[in-house]
Design an enzyme around this catalytic site. Structure first.
Site, PDB file in Angstrom:
ATOM      1  N   SER A  53      -0.941 -29.225  24.646  1.00  0.00           N
ATOM      2  CA  SER A  53      -0.567 -28.329  23.554  1.00  0.00           C
ATOM      3  C   SER A  53       0.419 -27.298  24.076  1.00  0.00           C
ATOM      4  O   SER A  53       0.440 -27.002  25.271  1.00  0.00           O
ATOM      5  CB  SER A  53      -1.802 -27.638  22.969  1.00  0.00           C
ATOM      6  OG  SER A  53      -2.449 -26.872  23.952  1.00  0.00           O
ATOM      7  N   ALA A  54       1.216 -26.750  23.192  1.00  0.00           N
ATOM      8  CA  ALA A  54       2.260 -25.807  23.597  1.00  0.00           C
ATOM      9  C   ALA A  54       1.678 -24.584  24.312  1.00  0.00           C
ATOM     10  O   ALA A  54       2.289 -24.048  25.232  1.00  0.00           O
ATOM     11  CB  ALA A  54       3.064 -25.369  22.379  1.00  0.00           C
ATOM     12  N   CYS A  55       0.489 -24.178  23.926  1.00  0.00           N
ATOM     13  CA  CYS A  55      -0.107 -22.987  24.541  1.00  0.00           C
ATOM     14  C   CYS A  55      -0.741 -23.293  25.897  1.00  0.00           C
ATOM     15  O   CYS A  55      -1.284 -22.405  26.531  1.00  0.00           O
ATOM     16  CB  CYS A  55      -1.130 -22.345  23.613  1.00  0.00           C
ATOM     17  SG  CYS A  55      -2.444 -23.453  23.104  1.00  0.00           S
ATOM     18  N   SER A  56      -0.642 -24.547  26.341  1.00  0.00           N
ATOM     19  CA  SER A  56      -1.224 -24.920  27.630  1.00  0.00           C
ATOM     20  C   SER A  56      -0.177 -25.481  28.585  1.00  0.00           C
ATOM     21  O   SER A  56      -0.504 -26.233  29.495  1.00  0.00           O
ATOM     22  CB  SER A  56      -2.305 -25.986  27.411  1.00  0.00           C
ATOM     23  OG  SER A  56      -3.334 -25.488  26.623  1.00  0.00           O
ATOM     24  N   SER A  57       1.074 -25.107  28.393  1.00  0.00           N
ATOM     25  CA  SER A  57       2.158 -25.717  29.164  1.00  0.00           C
ATOM     26  C   SER A  57       2.052 -25.489  30.671  1.00  0.00           C
ATOM     27  O   SER A  57       2.595 -26.247  31.448  1.00  0.00           O
ATOM     28  CB  SER A  57       3.513 -25.223  28.655  1.00  0.00           C
ATOM     29  OG  SER A  57       3.607 -23.831  28.807  1.00  0.00           O
TER      30      SER A  57
END
Length: 112
Positions: A53-57
């Site tokens: 997910s984008a918040c876990s890059s």
């Protein structure tokens, strides 16, 4: 998103997103494979996708997917496909075709 899903080979790629998720983002998993490898294969075709997910890059696995209870096989193969108003039907069809091909190739099920 609907066109992508309609053409996705769900026998080899798991759909993580539900009907309640964003219409602009699709979460998938090529279980048993590394999402990062698929990401780089897709780049060779000019298709840019994400992993997790984008918040876990910055993390190896999506903390969101992890908190949802997905196991290591799903987390390792996690992929994120994003759509916008600028994404054309041809873009979608090309991307899903190449994703299906890449996963088949990695799973060793390509026809010779």
């Amino acid at each position: 998103k609907e066109l992508f899903l309609k053409n996705l080979n769900t026998e080899i790629i798991k759909v993580i997103s539900t009907k309640f998720c964003s219409p602009y983002v699709l979460s998938l998993s090529a279980e048993g494979l590394r999402g990062e490898v698929i990401l780089h294969m897709m780049e060779e075709f000019g298709v840019i996708i994400g992993t997790g997910s984008a918040c876990s890059s910055k993390n190896p696995h999506s903390r969101i997917l992890k908190e949802c209870g997905f196991g290591a096989k799903t987390l390792d193969g996690a992929l994120r496909i994003s759509f916008s108003n600028f994404t054309t039907k041809d873009d979608v069809l090309f991307a899903v075709e190449k994703l299906n091909e890449c996963v088949k190739k990695l799973k060793g099920i390509m026809r010779k």
